[in-house]
Design an enzyme around this catalytic site. Structure first.
Site, PDB file in Angstrom:
ATOM      1  N   ALA A   1       6.572  -1.918   7.883  1.00 27.26           N
ATOM      2  CA  ALA A   1       7.559  -0.963   7.368  1.00 27.26           C
ATOM      3  C   ALA A   1       6.903   0.383   7.064  1.00 27.26           C
ATOM      4  O   ALA A   1       7.445   1.438   7.404  1.00 27.26           O
ATOM      5  CB  ALA A   1       8.237  -1.515   6.116  1.00 27.26           C
ATOM      6  N   LYS A   2       5.752   0.359   6.435  1.00 29.72           N
ATOM      7  CA  LYS A   2       5.078   1.610   6.083  1.00 29.72           C
ATOM      8  C   LYS A   2       4.521   2.311   7.323  1.00 29.72           C
ATOM      9  O   LYS A   2       4.534   3.537   7.398  1.00 29.72           O
ATOM     10  CB  LYS A   2       3.989   1.361   5.043  1.00 29.72           C
ATOM     11  CG  LYS A   2       4.532   0.932   3.677  1.00 29.72           C
ATOM     12  CD  LYS A   2       5.442   1.979   3.056  1.00 29.72           C
ATOM     13  CE  LYS A   2       5.870   1.626   1.649  1.00 29.72           C
ATOM     14  NZ  LYS A   2       6.659   2.679   1.011  1.00 29.72           N
TER      15      LYS A   2
ATOM     16  N   SER B   1       2.185   4.826   2.313  1.00 29.02           N
ATOM     17  CA  SER B   1       1.213   3.998   1.618  1.00 29.02           C
ATOM     18  C   SER B   1      -0.096   4.068   2.394  1.00 29.02           C
ATOM     19  O   SER B   1      -0.116   4.515   3.547  1.00 29.02           O
ATOM     20  CB  SER B   1       1.740   2.551   1.608  1.00 29.02           C
ATOM     21  OG  SER B   1       0.738   1.629   1.278  1.00 29.02           O
TER      22      SER B   1
ATOM     23  N   TYR C   1       5.366  -5.463   4.882  1.00 29.57           N
ATOM     24  CA  TYR C   1       5.059  -4.223   4.157  1.00 29.57           C
ATOM     25  C   TYR C   1       4.318  -3.253   5.065  1.00 29.57           C
ATOM     26  O   TYR C   1       4.687  -2.083   5.178  1.00 29.57           O
ATOM     27  CB  TYR C   1       4.211  -4.538   2.915  1.00 29.57           C
ATOM     28  CG  TYR C   1       3.913  -3.326   2.058  1.00 29.57           C
ATOM     29  CD1 TYR C   1       4.750  -2.990   1.006  1.00 29.57           C
ATOM     30  CD2 TYR C   1       2.800  -2.529   2.298  1.00 29.57           C
ATOM     31  CE1 TYR C   1       4.488  -1.873   0.210  1.00 29.57           C
ATOM     32  CE2 TYR C   1       2.534  -1.411   1.521  1.00 29.57           C
ATOM     33  CZ  TYR C   1       3.381  -1.091   0.474  1.00 29.57           C
ATOM     34  OH  TYR C   1       3.120   0.017  -0.298  1.00 29.57           O
TER      35      TYR C   1
END
Length: 192
Positions: free
Chosen positions: A94-95, A79, A91
């Site tokens: 994690a990315k 992302s 988020y």
């Protein structure tokens, strides 16, 4: 889960006789992953499990089949948040973690003929991108939320999912065999 990843790979091997390509494409928000001051601690871990641990488990399940064949391709879909602070803590973590996982797996699996890369899209017009919801959360209209997303890209627009396909196909092909351990933006110039 580890069992779920193993079962998916087993099913692919049963149906096709082998596993050549794995694309780890998981995203989305986790309820409660809204920040240090208002979020839920368990939501952070849930986001890591959803978007990072799942990629590791699926890669772990597929890699032995690829090793035995002497060939394989793993593509992790990251992302804009893989390279920038761009979303919620879980988020984004994690990315970002997908970048490290990509590089380590590329190092570990390369000698077996397996490449591992990470493609990082920017704003992309998928079901997960709901400008009505984003606008409500920011106290603005959906049109203003979309305009803000468009302004974050050098191309000045939200991408279509089909625009990612040629790059992923290259990375999964024999022609992509010399490309490994790379984090490649297919993001329209997201936050240059």
């Amino acid at each position: 889960t580890e069992e779920g990843a193993s079962e998916a790979v087993r099913a692919a091997v049963e149906q096709f006789g082998r596993v050549d390509v794995l694309v780890n494409n998981v995203g989305g928000g986790v309820r409660g992953d809204s920040g240090v001051f208002g979020g839920e601690a368990t939501a952070f871990g849930a986001a890591i499990d959803l978007m990072l641990t799942s990629a590791y488990l699926a890669s772990r399940a597929a890699a032995p089949h690829m090793r035995d064949a002497g060939w394989g391709r793993i593509v992790n879909i990251g992302s804009g948040a893989s390279r920038h602070a761009a979303a919620s803590p879980g988020y984004t973590a994690a990315k970002h973690g997908l970048v490290g996982l990509t590089r380590q797996l590329a190092q570990d699996l390369g000698r077996h003929g397996i490449t591992v890369n990470c493609v990082c899209p920017g704003w992309t017009d998928t079901d997960l991108v709901d400008f009505d919801r984003i606008g409500r959360a920011r106290g603005i209209s959906a049109a203003d939320a979309r305009s803000g997303a468009e302004a974050e890209a050098a191309l000045g627009r939200v991408l279509q999912p089909s625009e990612l396909v040629p790059l992923v196909l290259l990375l999964c092909s024999p022609d992509g065999g010399s490309i490994t351990g790379q984090v490649i933006g297919a993001d329209g110039g997201f936050r240059l």
